[in-house]
Design an enzyme around this catalytic site. Structure first.
Site, short mmCIF file in Angstrom:
data_model
loop_
_atom_site.label_atom_id
_atom_site.label_comp_id
_atom_site.label_asym_id
_atom_site.label_seq_id
_atom_site.Cartn_x
_atom_site.Cartn_y
_atom_site.Cartn_z
N TYR A 45 0.35 -1.45 11.34
CA TYR A 45 1.39 -0.46 11.05
C TYR A 45 2.76 -0.95 11.51
O TYR A 45 3.73 -0.92 10.77
CB TYR A 45 1.03 0.86 11.73
CG TYR A 45 1.92 2.03 11.32
CD1 TYR A 45 1.82 2.59 10.06
CD2 TYR A 45 2.86 2.55 12.20
CE1 TYR A 45 2.62 3.66 9.67
CE2 TYR A 45 3.67 3.62 11.83
CZ TYR A 45 3.55 4.17 10.58
OH TYR A 45 4.35 5.22 10.18
N1 LIG Z 1 3.15 11.13 10.54
C1 LIG Z 1 4.06 10.67 11.38
O1 LIG Z 1 4.16 11.12 12.54
C2 LIG Z 1 5.00 9.60 10.92
C3 LIG Z 1 5.91 9.05 11.83
C4 LIG Z 1 6.80 8.07 11.40
C5 LIG Z 1 6.75 7.65 10.07
N2 LIG Z 1 5.86 8.19 9.21
C6 LIG Z 1 5.86 7.73 7.82
O2 LIG Z 1 6.14 8.84 6.99
C7 LIG Z 1 5.50 8.67 5.71
C8 LIG Z 1 4.71 9.94 5.38
O3 LIG Z 1 3.74 10.12 6.37
P1 LIG Z 1 2.81 11.41 6.41
O4 LIG Z 1 2.70 11.77 7.83
O5 LIG Z 1 3.25 12.40 5.39
O6 LIG Z 1 1.43 10.73 5.95
P2 LIG Z 1 0.11 11.35 5.33
O7 LIG Z 1 0.04 12.80 5.54
O8 LIG Z 1 -1.00 10.48 5.82
O9 LIG Z 1 0.34 11.05 3.77
C9 LIG Z 1 0.40 9.73 3.32
C10 LIG Z 1 0.82 9.76 1.88
O10 LIG Z 1 0.88 8.41 1.40
C11 LIG Z 1 0.15 8.35 0.19
N3 LIG Z 1 -0.39 7.03 -0.09
C12 LIG Z 1 -1.14 6.25 0.71
N4 LIG Z 1 -1.47 5.12 0.05
C13 LIG Z 1 -0.91 5.21 -1.19
C14 LIG Z 1 -0.89 4.38 -2.33
N5 LIG Z 1 -1.55 3.22 -2.37
N6 LIG Z 1 -0.18 4.78 -3.42
C15 LIG Z 1 0.47 5.95 -3.41
N7 LIG Z 1 0.46 6.81 -2.38
C16 LIG Z 1 -0.22 6.43 -1.27
C17 LIG Z 1 -0.98 9.37 0.38
O11 LIG Z 1 -1.56 9.67 -0.85
P3 LIG Z 1 -3.12 10.15 -1.00
O12 LIG Z 1 -3.10 11.63 -0.81
O13 LIG Z 1 -3.50 9.71 -2.36
O14 LIG Z 1 -3.89 9.44 0.10
C18 LIG Z 1 -0.19 10.52 1.00
O15 LIG Z 1 0.52 11.23 0.02
C19 LIG Z 1 4.66 7.41 5.83
O16 LIG Z 1 5.34 6.32 5.26
C20 LIG Z 1 4.53 7.23 7.33
O17 LIG Z 1 4.28 5.89 7.69
C21 LIG Z 1 4.99 9.15 9.59
#
Ligand SMILES: NC(=O)c1ccc[n+]([C@@H]2O[C@H](COP(=O)([O-])OP(=O)(O)OC[C@H]3O[C@@H](n4cnc5c(N)ncnc54)[C@H](OP(=O)(O)O)[C@@H]3O)[C@@H](O)[C@H]2O)c1
Length: 232
Positions: free
Chosen positions: A147
Site C-alpha cells: 500500500y
Molecule cells: N479508508 C481510509 O481510511 C483511507 C485512508 C487514506 C486513503 N484512502 C484511499 O481512499 C480511496 C477510497 O477508499 P475507501 O476507504 O472508500 O475504500 P473501500 O471502501 O475499500 O472501496 C474501495 C473502492 O475501490 C474499488 N476498486 C478496487 N479495485 C478496483 C478495480 N480494479 N477497479 C475499479 N474499482 C476498484 C472498489 O470497488 P469494488 O466494490 O468493486 O471492490 C471500491 O469501490 C482509496 O484509494 C484508498 O486507498 C482510504
C-alpha cells in the site's frame, strides 16, 4: 455549487460512492465507474459505467464512451489496501503488483485515456485519492509495503502529471482524505490512533471546497482534505 462533468472511479461503495452522490445532488453530471455497475448510486445526474482499472480494455471503453465530451474533473478513488499491520513477512509479489496496478497505474491510465475529454473541460483537474501512508516523510511505523509503495508511486505520478499538463491548464491534486469510515478504513483498528474516523459525506464536501478554492495546490503535491500540503 459550481457544476460540470466529473468522472469518478470506484464509485460503487466507500468514498467514491459518496463523491458521486454528493456532486450529482449538487447538479454535476457524474460518470460513475465501478466493476459492478449494479452497485452504483442511481438518480439524476449519475451515468453508470462499468470500470475495472485493472483491465486496460475497460479503461479504454470508458474513454471511448466519453469521447470528446468535456470532462472537468477526474476523481481517481478506486484503491486496494494490503490490510492493517501487513508486515515484511506478509509481502507477496502478486499483492505488490496488484496494489501498483490498481493504486498507481490505474489513476495514470485513466487520466491518460481521458485527456482528450479533460482538455475540453473548464479549468480541468485530476484528483488522485492517495493517502498519508504514501508519504515517505511521514512513515513512522513501517510495514504495509504494497500500500505504502503504491501510494508513494501515485504521489510521484501526480507530480509528473501536474508538470506535464500545466501548460494545458490541467491541474493535479494528490489527496489524503483522512481515516475514512469505510470498509477499508474500518479494517484498520489502531488502539494508539487518537484520530477519529471521518465520514465519507464530510470528505465529499471537503473535495467540493478544494475544487472551488483558488488557493488549492494544483501542482500535484500531497494535500490533506483541508488543503494543507503534506510532506512527500
Ligand atoms: N479508508 C481510509 O481510511 C483511507 C485512508 C487514506 C486513503 N484512502 C484511499 O481512499 C480511496 C477510497 O477508499 P475507501 O476507504 O472508500 O475504500 P473501500 O471502501 O475499500 O472501496 C474501495 C473502492 O475501490 C474499488 N476498486 C478496487 N479495485 C478496483 C478495480 N480494479 N477497479 C475499479 N474499482 C476498484 C472498489 O470497488 P469494488 O466494490 O468493486 O471492490 C471500491 O469501490 C482509496 O484509494 C484508498 O486507498 C482510504
Amino acid at each position: 455549487m459550481k457544476t460540470g462533468t466529473m468522472v469518478v472511479s470506484g464509485a460503487g461503495r466507500g468514498l467514491g460512492r459518496a463523491v458521486a452522490e454528493h456532486f450529482a445532488q449538487g447538479g454535476w453530471r457524474v460518470i460513475a465507474g465501478a466493476r459492478d455497475p449494479g452497485e452504483l448510486p442511481r438518480g439524476e445526474g449519475v451515468l453508470a459505467a462499468e470500470l475495472d482499472v485493472l483491465d486496460p480494455q475497460s479503461v479504454a471503453a470508458l474513454a471511448t464512451a466519453v469521447g470528446m465530451a468535456p470532462v472537468d474533473v477526474l476523481v481517481n478513488v478506486a484503491g486496494v489496501f494490503d490490510g492493517p499491520g501487513a508486515t515484511l513477512d506478509d509481502v507477496r509479489r502478486e499483492e505488490m503488483m496488484e496494489a501498483f496496478a490498481v493504486n498507481a497505474l490505474g489513476p495514470l491510465e485513466l487520466a491518460r485515456a481521458l485527456l482528450p475529454a479533460l482538455r475540453q473541460g473548464r479549468g480541468s483537474l485530476i484528483l488522485n485519492v492517495s493517502g498519508l501512508m504514501g508519504s515517505i516523510g511521514l512513515n513512522k511505523d513501517g510495514g504495509n509495503y504494497a500500500y505504502r509503495a503504491s501510494k508513494a508511486a501515485l504521489n510521484a505520478i501526480s507530480r509528473s502529471l501536474a508538470l506535464d499538463l500545466a501548460d494545458e491548464g490541467i491541474g493535479v491534486v494528490a489527496l489524503h482524505p483522512g481515516w475514512l469510515d469505510t470498509d477499508m478504513g474500518r479494517s484498520w483498528r489502531d488502539p494508539h490512533d487518537q484520530h477519529d474516523m471521518v465520514s465519507v459525506a464530510d470528505v465529499a464536501r471537503d473535495i467540493q471546497r478544494l475544487l472551488e478554492d483558488p488557493a488549492t495546490d494544483r501542482e500535484g503535491r500531497l494535500i490533506d482534505r483541508h488543503g494543507t500540503v503534506l510532506p512527500w
